[in-house]
Scaffold this motif. Sequence first.
Motif, PDB file in Angstrom:
ATOM      1  N   ASP A   1     -16.619 -14.223  31.089  1.00  0.00           N
ATOM      2  CA  ASP A   1     -16.457 -13.033  32.159  1.00  0.00           C
ATOM      3  C   ASP A   1     -17.268 -11.112  31.726  1.00  0.00           C
TER       4      ASP A   1
ATOM      5  N   GLY B   1     -17.686  -7.020  35.234  1.00  0.00           N
ATOM      6  CA  GLY B   1     -15.858  -6.177  35.650  1.00  0.00           C
ATOM      7  C   GLY B   1     -15.968  -5.022  35.525  1.00  0.00           C
TER       8      GLY B   1
ATOM      9  N   ASN C   1     -15.766  -1.669  39.028  1.00  0.00           N
ATOM     10  CA  ASN C   1     -14.266  -1.926  39.886  1.00  0.00           C
ATOM     11  C   ASN C   1     -15.217  -1.800  41.615  1.00  0.00           C
TER      12      ASN C   1
ATOM     13  N   HIS D   1     -19.969   0.371  33.066  1.00  0.00           N
ATOM     14  CA  HIS D   1     -19.957  -1.228  33.750  1.00  0.00           C
ATOM     15  C   HIS D   1     -21.591  -1.698  32.761  1.00  0.00           C
TER      16      HIS D   1
ATOM     17  N   HIS E   1     -16.013 -11.373  38.106  1.00  0.00           N
ATOM     18  CA  HIS E   1     -14.889 -10.360  37.508  1.00  0.00           C
ATOM     19  C   HIS E   1     -14.113  -8.931  38.300  1.00  0.00           C
TER      20      HIS E   1
ATOM     21  N   TYR F   1      -2.132  -5.964  35.373  1.00  0.00           N
ATOM     22  CA  TYR F   1      -3.621  -6.192  35.048  1.00  0.00           C
ATOM     23  C   TYR F   1      -3.051  -7.453  33.498  1.00  0.00           C
TER      24      TYR F   1
ATOM     25  N   ASP G   1      -4.761 -11.515  34.992  1.00  0.00           N
ATOM     26  CA  ASP G   1      -5.569 -12.279  33.920  1.00  0.00           C
ATOM     27  C   ASP G   1      -5.360 -13.570  33.512  1.00  0.00           C
TER      28      ASP G   1
ATOM     29  N   GLN H   1     -10.111  -2.230  24.780  1.00  0.00           N
ATOM     30  CA  GLN H   1      -8.600  -3.480  25.995  1.00  0.00           C
ATOM     31  C   GLN H   1      -8.736  -4.427  24.867  1.00  0.00           C
TER      32      GLN H   1
ATOM     33  N   PHE I   1      -6.536  -8.512  25.586  1.00  0.00           N
ATOM     34  CA  PHE I   1      -6.400 -10.084  25.463  1.00  0.00           C
ATOM     35  C   PHE I   1      -5.796 -10.341  24.185  1.00  0.00           C
TER      36      PHE I   1
HETATM   37  N1  ARG Z   1     -12.338  -3.733  35.667  1.00  0.00           N
HETATM   38  C1  ARG Z   1     -12.169  -4.343  34.039  1.00  0.00           C
HETATM   39  C2  ARG Z   1     -12.315  -2.869  34.279  1.00  0.00           C
HETATM   40  O1  ARG Z   1     -13.027  -1.480  34.731  1.00  0.00           O
HETATM   41  C3  ARG Z   1     -12.985  -4.627  33.183  1.00  0.00           C
HETATM   42  C4  ARG Z   1     -12.714  -6.720  33.656  1.00  0.00           C
HETATM   43  C5  ARG Z   1     -12.752  -7.256  32.945  1.00  0.00           C
HETATM   44  N2  ARG Z   1     -12.344  -8.325  33.317  1.00  0.00           N
HETATM   45  C6  ARG Z   1     -11.076  -9.531  32.852  1.00  0.00           C
HETATM   46  N3  ARG Z   1     -11.246  -9.673  32.842  1.00  0.00           N
HETATM   47  N4  ARG Z   1      -9.993  -8.262  32.243  1.00  0.00           N
HETATM   48  O2  ARG Z   1     -11.811  -2.149  32.569  1.00  0.00           O
END
Ligand code: ARG
Length: 591
Positions: free
Chosen positions: A120, A123, A125, A134, A160, A325, A329, A353, A357
């Motif tokens: 994954d 990521g 947006n 990113h 993702h 979020y 996930d 993050q 997780f």
């Molecule tokens: N879109 C998220 C961000 O910009 C990151 C995603 C990471 N992957 C996940 N499965 N949460 O912070």
Amino acid sequence: MKKFLLERLTEEVSAAFEKAGFDASLGRVTVSNRPDLCEFQCNGAMAGAKALHKNPFDIAEAVAEQLKSSAAFSDVQVVRPGFLNMKICEKYLREYLTEMQGSDSLGIDKPESPKTIMIDYGGPNVAKPLHIGHLRSAIIGESVKRIGRFLGNNVIGDVHLGDWGLQMGLIIAALKEAQPDLPYFNPDHVGDYPTEAPFTLSELEEIYPAASGRSKTDEAFKDAAMQATYELQHGNPGYTAIWRHIMNLSVTDLKKNYKNLNVTFDLWKGESDADPYIGPMVEKMKADGFAHESEGALVVDVNEETDAKEVPPCMILKSDGAALYTTTDLATLVERMKDYDPDQVIYVVDKRQELHFVQVFRAAKKTGIVPEKTGLDFLGFGTMNGKDGKPFKTREGGVMRLETLIKDVNDEMYRKMKENDSIDLSDEEARETAKIVALSAIKYGDLSNQASKDYVFDIDKFTSFEGNTGPYIMYTIVRIKSILRKYSEKYGKIDGLELNTPQNAEERALMLSLAQFGTMMTGAFDDLAPHKICAFIYGICNEFNRFYHGTKIIAEENEARRRGWIATLVLTLNVLEKCIDVLGMEAPDRM
Ligand code: ARG
């Protein structure tokens, strides 16, 4: 290859321990950390001495005696208090490299049962331009994917997308206010919605930041955006049509951007794809007694007794019933297990993050979404900083777009190449080459650092042809290619030439490093550590350049020796090219 060099040497030494009357497990061989003294070492006698209350020196002596008959070593020294210092036998080294030379995968066999591994990464947006935040995920994730694949696993990369959150509601709310007469906002609309989006990509890229900024001060607007998000997530047809427009524009643009980075995904799924799984997942969590109410919200407790710092409960639904979020996930894991039943899922995400997780992984295991045997791994990366030590920004202090960054590095690379006068290429070719090398500068600058650490993006350093940089690696590869070209113009084919035993100290050092390839590559994947590959190729490049500067290769008169050197060069090139390929880079033919 049945076993890599270190394993084979370990077997030799283990057998010697056993013959001398000691435990075979003491015979682990490692590359020497004192290359000035020896090439390989084994410290097993020390461990054995402790267990047996014996003198380590005597143990090592007895083992060394046994190793005299070993074909693997040309020299074994016992050094107080009980180290075994070894030098490899040249013939043995040559045989090993000859095996490597004869294998397409440089000696890395396909595993008997390949694993299914999902990565994954990326990521991004949707509706927000790709920015350098990113970049790291894309670069590191792509590399981990390629390493896993090279080792023979079935690896699936999933981008993702962040496509289901408030940013969508913000755009919808802003659009509704600006153009309330659009059919998307007419509750009585019947039939299809327009196929053409009511905005262009660049308009979209302006709508979002404006709306986001406004929502921070304008409460009513923020409420409208939240309401729009809620309705989108609950199937409002007009909003869904707008969402599709946003997705189409955005994903096309993202694909273009990732292509420029030489990054590709097998799956273009997003948070929205998890939506259908949320309802049943939540029901099951409740029915199984894992989810309970806390201050109106629905949570799963995930703290463990051994936690030094309390891990807060994993929120499944907010008090207004909205998903979070963590919810998407977890639901994405439901979907992934159903569709692919992976052995491992690796997340390449900003290390800030991590707690998220930890909660998601624990909740997934606890509630049985993911079975115990499936590995869930978080590969958290640090921040890319500017020279001021703060997160990288534009000169004006704004968020740097990825496209801008790439363009800046391309230009700088081109300038340096011109300045170096290293190119006898047409301007067009030079531009193309600069692009390839610039990408190596960006990627190598990132990957050569341990992922979890922050690093400073220093364009000047990264684009330099000297030091531990992408361009230095590329330059070395190009140099080897050019020698091989010259050789083949003069003497013919370069493939299938026989390797010699090392003919000088520099060649020996280079060969010894090449022989570590298999161990290095598998280790880099086990530790999810592309930086180990960078360190390896930097070493190889230095060794090659030392060899090159001290040796007349093409001018060598002894034919067998000359051919052997070319064979070493071809192997070096193959190893380097395999390594840069799994790092997601390419080398030009000339520069
Ligand atoms: N879109 C998220 C961000 O910009 C990151 C995603 C990471 N992957 C996940 N499965 N949460 O912070």
